[in-house]
Design a protein around this motif. Structure first.
Motif, mmCIF file in Angstrom:
data_model
loop_
_atom_site.group_PDB
_atom_site.id
_atom_site.type_symbol
_atom_site.label_atom_id
_atom_site.label_comp_id
_atom_site.label_asym_id
_atom_site.label_seq_id
_atom_site.Cartn_x
_atom_site.Cartn_y
_atom_site.Cartn_z
ATOM 1 N N ILE A 5 38.174 47.005 21.725
ATOM 2 C CA ILE A 5 38.369 46.287 23.379
ATOM 3 C C ILE A 5 36.849 46.848 24.035
ATOM 4 O O ILE A 5 36.508 48.162 23.997
ATOM 5 N N PRO A 6 36.355 45.720 24.393
ATOM 6 C CA PRO A 6 34.894 45.939 25.049
ATOM 7 C C PRO A 6 35.264 46.441 26.470
ATOM 8 O O PRO A 6 36.448 46.414 26.836
ATOM 9 N N ASP A 7 34.239 47.062 27.102
ATOM 10 C CA ASP A 7 34.351 47.505 28.399
ATOM 11 C C ASP A 7 34.782 46.495 29.437
ATOM 12 O O ASP A 7 33.966 45.615 29.859
ATOM 13 N N ALA A 8 35.987 46.361 29.907
ATOM 14 C CA ALA A 8 36.444 45.099 30.662
ATOM 15 C C ALA A 8 35.756 45.156 31.976
ATOM 16 O O ALA A 8 35.764 43.846 32.346
ATOM 17 N N ASP A 9 35.431 46.152 32.359
ATOM 18 C CA ASP A 9 34.742 46.034 33.775
ATOM 19 C C ASP A 9 33.311 45.485 33.794
ATOM 20 O O ASP A 9 32.932 44.676 34.472
ATOM 21 N N ILE A 10 32.536 45.653 32.623
ATOM 22 C CA ILE A 10 31.362 45.021 32.436
ATOM 23 C C ILE A 10 31.603 43.471 32.201
ATOM 24 O O ILE A 10 30.858 42.747 32.950
ATOM 25 N N LEU A 11 32.349 43.121 31.620
ATOM 26 C CA LEU A 11 32.915 41.819 31.112
ATOM 27 C C LEU A 11 33.134 41.005 32.473
ATOM 28 O O LEU A 11 32.695 40.108 32.723
ATOM 29 N N TRP A 12 33.841 41.866 33.280
ATOM 30 C CA TRP A 12 34.322 41.079 34.522
ATOM 31 C C TRP A 12 33.079 40.634 35.380
ATOM 32 O O TRP A 12 32.941 39.506 35.820
ATOM 33 N N ALA A 13 32.265 41.653 35.533
ATOM 34 C CA ALA A 13 30.856 41.315 36.415
ATOM 35 C C ALA A 13 30.084 40.333 35.738
ATOM 36 O O ALA A 13 29.340 39.676 36.544
ATOM 37 N N ASP A 14 29.940 40.057 34.448
ATOM 38 C CA ASP A 14 29.192 39.212 33.915
ATOM 39 C C ASP A 14 29.693 37.953 33.225
ATOM 40 O O ASP A 14 28.781 37.069 33.077
ATOM 41 N N VAL A 15 31.046 37.683 33.420
ATOM 42 C CA VAL A 15 31.299 36.241 33.248
ATOM 43 C C VAL A 15 31.528 35.318 34.536
ATOM 44 O O VAL A 15 31.793 35.857 35.413
ATOM 45 N N PRO A 16 31.392 34.379 34.066
ATOM 46 C CA PRO A 16 31.500 33.191 35.198
ATOM 47 C C PRO A 16 32.998 33.152 35.849
ATOM 48 O O PRO A 16 33.884 33.426 34.881
ATOM 49 N N ASP A 17 32.997 32.627 36.916
ATOM 50 C CA ASP A 17 34.509 32.459 37.630
ATOM 51 C C ASP A 17 35.486 31.667 36.729
ATOM 52 O O ASP A 17 36.845 32.082 36.552
ATOM 53 N N THR A 18 34.940 30.575 35.952
ATOM 54 C CA THR A 18 35.884 29.743 35.203
ATOM 55 C C THR A 18 36.547 30.785 33.823
ATOM 56 O O THR A 18 37.263 30.108 33.005
ATOM 57 N N ARG A 19 35.723 31.693 33.571
ATOM 58 C CA ARG A 19 36.298 32.446 32.599
ATOM 59 C C ARG A 19 37.219 33.863 32.798
ATOM 60 O O ARG A 19 37.492 34.636 31.760
ATOM 61 N N ARG A 20 37.469 33.691 34.031
ATOM 62 C CA ARG A 20 38.225 35.036 34.502
ATOM 63 C C ARG A 20 39.170 34.770 35.660
ATOM 64 O O ARG A 20 39.165 33.658 36.148
ATOM 65 N N HIS A 21 40.242 35.665 35.575
ATOM 66 C CA HIS A 21 41.168 35.406 36.410
ATOM 67 C C HIS A 21 41.887 36.684 36.707
ATOM 68 O O HIS A 21 41.968 37.571 36.059
ATOM 69 N N GLU A 22 42.511 36.937 38.069
ATOM 70 C CA GLU A 22 43.357 38.096 38.349
ATOM 71 C C GLU A 22 44.523 37.875 39.239
ATOM 72 O O GLU A 22 44.526 36.878 39.893
ATOM 73 N N GLN A 23 45.369 38.801 38.898
ATOM 74 C CA GLN A 23 46.521 38.588 39.765
ATOM 75 C C GLN A 23 47.210 39.983 39.924
ATOM 76 O O GLN A 23 46.816 40.883 39.166
ATOM 77 N N THR A 24 47.910 40.196 41.262
ATOM 78 C CA THR A 24 48.596 41.811 41.355
ATOM 79 C C THR A 24 50.097 41.486 41.270
ATOM 80 O O THR A 24 50.584 40.465 41.578
ATOM 81 N N VAL A 25 50.711 42.536 40.776
ATOM 82 C CA VAL A 25 51.951 42.693 40.441
ATOM 83 C C VAL A 25 52.648 44.122 41.240
ATOM 84 O O VAL A 25 51.617 44.870 41.329
ATOM 85 N N THR A 26 53.670 44.118 41.653
ATOM 86 C CA THR A 26 54.565 45.286 41.795
ATOM 87 C C THR A 26 55.439 45.597 41.031
ATOM 88 O O THR A 26 56.431 44.665 40.672
ATOM 89 N N VAL A 27 55.287 47.035 40.677
ATOM 90 C CA VAL A 27 56.399 47.363 39.529
ATOM 91 C C VAL A 27 57.887 47.303 40.122
ATOM 92 O O VAL A 27 58.125 47.936 41.192
ATOM 93 N N SER A 28 58.684 46.730 39.675
ATOM 94 C CA SER A 28 60.020 46.488 40.097
ATOM 95 C C SER A 28 60.986 47.471 38.943
ATOM 96 O O SER A 28 60.623 47.856 37.946
ATOM 97 N N PRO A 29 62.058 47.668 39.480
ATOM 98 C CA PRO A 29 63.044 48.611 38.499
ATOM 99 C C PRO A 29 63.295 47.982 37.015
ATOM 100 O O PRO A 29 63.371 48.777 36.171
ATOM 101 N N ALA A 30 63.275 46.418 37.178
ATOM 102 C CA ALA A 30 63.472 45.832 35.730
ATOM 103 C C ALA A 30 62.169 46.089 34.760
ATOM 104 O O ALA A 30 62.399 45.686 33.679
ATOM 105 N N ASP A 31 61.220 46.503 35.135
ATOM 106 C CA ASP A 31 59.933 46.829 34.496
ATOM 107 C C ASP A 31 59.897 48.250 33.778
ATOM 108 O O ASP A 31 59.192 48.567 33.026
ATOM 109 N N LEU A 32 61.093 49.077 34.337
ATOM 110 C CA LEU A 32 60.910 50.166 33.790
ATOM 111 C C LEU A 32 61.829 50.375 32.530
ATOM 112 O O LEU A 32 62.771 49.916 32.241
#
Length: 157
Positions: A5-32
């Protein structure tokens, strides 16, 4: 092939928008799990969800890929866990497509908690890397990714 596993933070800063994506989730009771933290299978599901969302954003969802004659299937996942996610936590899931050549693609993922009081960059919960192999959807045999896929994700032939 043993993935590292490479340093994901460096990868994020160095790759163009077409190669990266993000989303946010909230932990629910079903995840536990029985220990009251997010089950390891949920982390993997979140990684797959962000990868699918990334592909859909670029017009490369499953239906489009079947139409092009090649789909990715997971060959190997590696996950390093650093801290547990708990009920109600806000988790940012990032993916960066780091390699795309021939029949292989590799994605790195970073999962960070973004709760009030956490540092602005978040608290690292886990990192993941998945090796994907492109296959013909009819035969299941390995097949080079179509040029349209490479172009959509910002890779040149």
């Amino acid at each position: 092939m043993k993935l590292r596993i490479p340093d994901a933070d460096i990868l994020w800063a160095d790759v163009p928008d077409t190669r990266r994506h993000e989303q946010t989730v909230t932990v629910s009771p079903a995840d536990l799990d029985d220990l009251h933290h997010v089950n390891n299978t949920v982390y993997l599901a979140w990684c797959e969800d962000v990868a699918r969302a990334h592909a859909l954003r670029l017009g490369m969802g499953t239906e489009a890929l079947i139409g092009l004659g090649a789909v990715p299937v997971a060959r190997q996942h590696i996950i390093n866990y650093h801290r547990p996610a708990l009920l109600g936590d806000t988790v940012r899931v990032r993916t960066a497509l780091t390699l795309h050549a021939g029949v292989r693609s590799v994605r790195a993922y970073a999962l960070d908690r973004l709760n009030p009081g956490d540092p602005a960059e978040g608290v690292r919960l886990a990192e993941c890397q998945t090796e994907w192999v492109w296959v013909d959807p009819a035969s299941g045999r390995p097949k080079r990714a179509p040029a349209e896929v490479s172009a959509a994700f910002g890779f040149t032939s």
